[in-house]
Motif scaffolding. Structure first.
Motif, PDB file in Angstrom:
ATOM      1  N   TYR A 256       0.831  -1.202   0.000  1.00 35.50           N
ATOM      2  CA  TYR A 256       0.000   0.000   0.000  1.00 35.50           C
ATOM      3  C   TYR A 256       0.868   1.256   0.000  1.00 35.50           C
ATOM      4  N   GLY A 257       0.465   2.248  -0.799  1.00 38.00           N
ATOM      5  CA  GLY A 257       1.199   3.512  -0.873  1.00 38.00           C
ATOM      6  C   GLY A 257       2.416   3.437  -1.754  1.00 38.00           C
TER       7      GLY A 257
ATOM      8  N   LYS B 260       2.908   4.437  -4.777  1.00 39.03           N
ATOM      9  CA  LYS B 260       3.155   5.578  -5.651  1.00 39.03           C
ATOM     10  C   LYS B 260       3.299   6.893  -4.894  1.00 39.03           C
ATOM     11  N   ARG B 261       2.666   6.974  -3.720  1.00 37.87           N
ATOM     12  CA  ARG B 261       2.739   8.204  -2.922  1.00 37.87           C
ATOM     13  C   ARG B 261       2.404   7.863  -1.475  1.00 37.87           C
TER      14      ARG B 261
ATOM     15  N   ASP C  74       0.218   8.372   1.429  1.00 39.84           N
ATOM     16  CA  ASP C  74      -1.159   8.851   1.415  1.00 39.84           C
ATOM     17  C   ASP C  74      -1.452   9.869   2.516  1.00 39.84           C
ATOM     18  N   LYS C  75      -2.448  10.706   2.255  1.00 35.26           N
ATOM     19  CA  LYS C  75      -2.803  11.789   3.165  1.00 35.26           C
ATOM     20  C   LYS C  75      -3.282  11.262   4.513  1.00 35.26           C
TER      21      LYS C  75
ATOM     22  N   SER D  69      -2.269   8.601   6.219  1.00 35.61           N
ATOM     23  CA  SER D  69      -1.122   8.279   7.079  1.00 35.61           C
ATOM     24  C   SER D  69      -0.486   9.540   7.646  1.00 35.61           C
TER      25      SER D  69
ATOM     26  N   ASN E 164      -3.194   2.598   9.908  1.00 33.79           N
ATOM     27  CA  ASN E 164      -3.989   2.996   8.753  1.00 33.79           C
ATOM     28  C   ASN E 164      -4.482   1.674   8.176  1.00 33.79           C
TER      29      ASN E 164
ATOM     30  N   TYR F 219     -10.894   7.128   5.585  1.00 33.88           N
ATOM     31  CA  TYR F 219     -11.874   8.011   4.966  1.00 33.88           C
ATOM     32  C   TYR F 219     -13.240   7.672   5.559  1.00 33.88           C
TER      33      TYR F 219
END
Length: 217
Positions: free
Chosen positions: A56-57, A59-60, A62-63, A65, A148, A180
Motif C-alpha cells: 500500500y502507498g 506511488k505516494r 497517502d494523506k 497516514s 492505517n 476516509y
C-alpha cells in the motif's frame, strides 16, 4: 535508469494475471519496482522512504497516514504500528518522538522487508515482524497502537483488529485508527465505540478522520 525507480526487469511471460492482486496479501507476486518517496510534515521535518510495488502507498505517501502521524502525541510509550506497510507511520513517529519503543508488523512479506530497509536508512531501531494482525504479538502488551487499516481486507478483519487491539493494550492504552469516513471509516468508528465503550474523532480533513479509543478498566 532513474535512481528513483528500480525494476527487476523480469519478463513475466509465464506468470499468472496479477493485475488485481491486493496489498493485503502475504507474498506479493508482482514485479518489484521501488520508488523513493519523500514525506514532509507541517513542522518542516522531511523523511525519505523506499516504497515497493505490491505494498500500500507504492506511488505516494497517502494523506491519511500523514494526518495520523501529525495527530499522535507521544513521549516514551511502547508503540505498535500494525499493518505497517513499508513503515511510514511507525518510523516517522519514532523520529518525531525518539523516546518511544517501536514495534511494527504486516502480513505482507515485502512490506516487512522494506520496513526493515527504511528503518535502517532512517536510523530507527524497531522490532519488526511478519504475520497476520496480532499473530506476531501473542504475548506482547502495548501502550499505544496505531494503524492505517487495510479497508480492502473486509469488515471481519477490521473488527478483529479493533477487538484484538483492546486485548493487547495496557490499562489507559490508546488505539488510533485513520480512514476516509465515508469509505469504511464510519463503520470503524462504530465498532471502536462498541469494543472500547468510547471513541472520539481526534481530527478530520478532506473526508479523512483520525479516531481514538482508550482502554478503561
Amino acid at each position: 535508469m532513474s535512481k528513483e525507480l528500480i525494476s527487476s526487469k523480469s519478463k513475466q511471460k509465464n506468470r499468472p494475471n496479477i493485475e488485481f492482486e491486493h496489498y493485503y496479501t502475504e507474498n506479493p507476486t508482482s514485479e518489484l519496482i521501488v520508488r523513493n518517496l519523500s514525506l514532509r510534515l507541517k513542522n518542516g521535518h522531511q523523511y525519505i522512504f523506499k516504497a515497493p510495488s505490491g505494498v500500500y502507498g507504492k506511488k505516494r505517501i497517502d494523506k491519511a497516514s500523514i494526518l495520523l502521524i501529525e495527530n499522535v502525541k507521544l513521549t516514551n510509550e511502547k508503540v505498535l504500528d500494525i499493518g505497517c506497510g513499508y513503515g511510514v507511520i511507525g518510523i516517522t513517529l519514532k523520529k518525531e518522538f525518539p523516546g518511544i519503543n517501536l514495534y511494527m508488523s504486516d502480513i505482507n512479506i515485502r512490506a516487512v522487508d522494506f520496513s526493515k530497509i527504511n528503518s535502517k536508512n532512517n536510523n530507527v531501531e524497531a522490532v519488526i515482524k511478519q504475520g497476520n494482525l496480532f499473530e506476531p504479538w501473542e504475548h506482547e502488551m502495548f501502550e499505544i497502537i496505531v494503524s492505517n487499516p487495510p479497508i480492502v481486507a473486509g469488515k471481519e478483519v477490521l473488527k478483529t483488529l479493533i477487538k484484538d487491539s483492546k486485548e493487547h493494550l495496557n490499562s489507559n492504552g490508546k488505539l488510533f485508527l485513520v480512514a476516509y469516513h465515508n469509505k469504511g471509516g464510519s463503520s470503524l468508528e462504530l465498532h471502536m465505540k462498541e469494543v472500547f465503550g468510547n471513541v472520539i474523532e481526534l481530527e478530520k480533513s478532506g473526508g479523512i478522520r483520525v479516531y481514538m479509543s482508550i482502554k478503561r478498566d
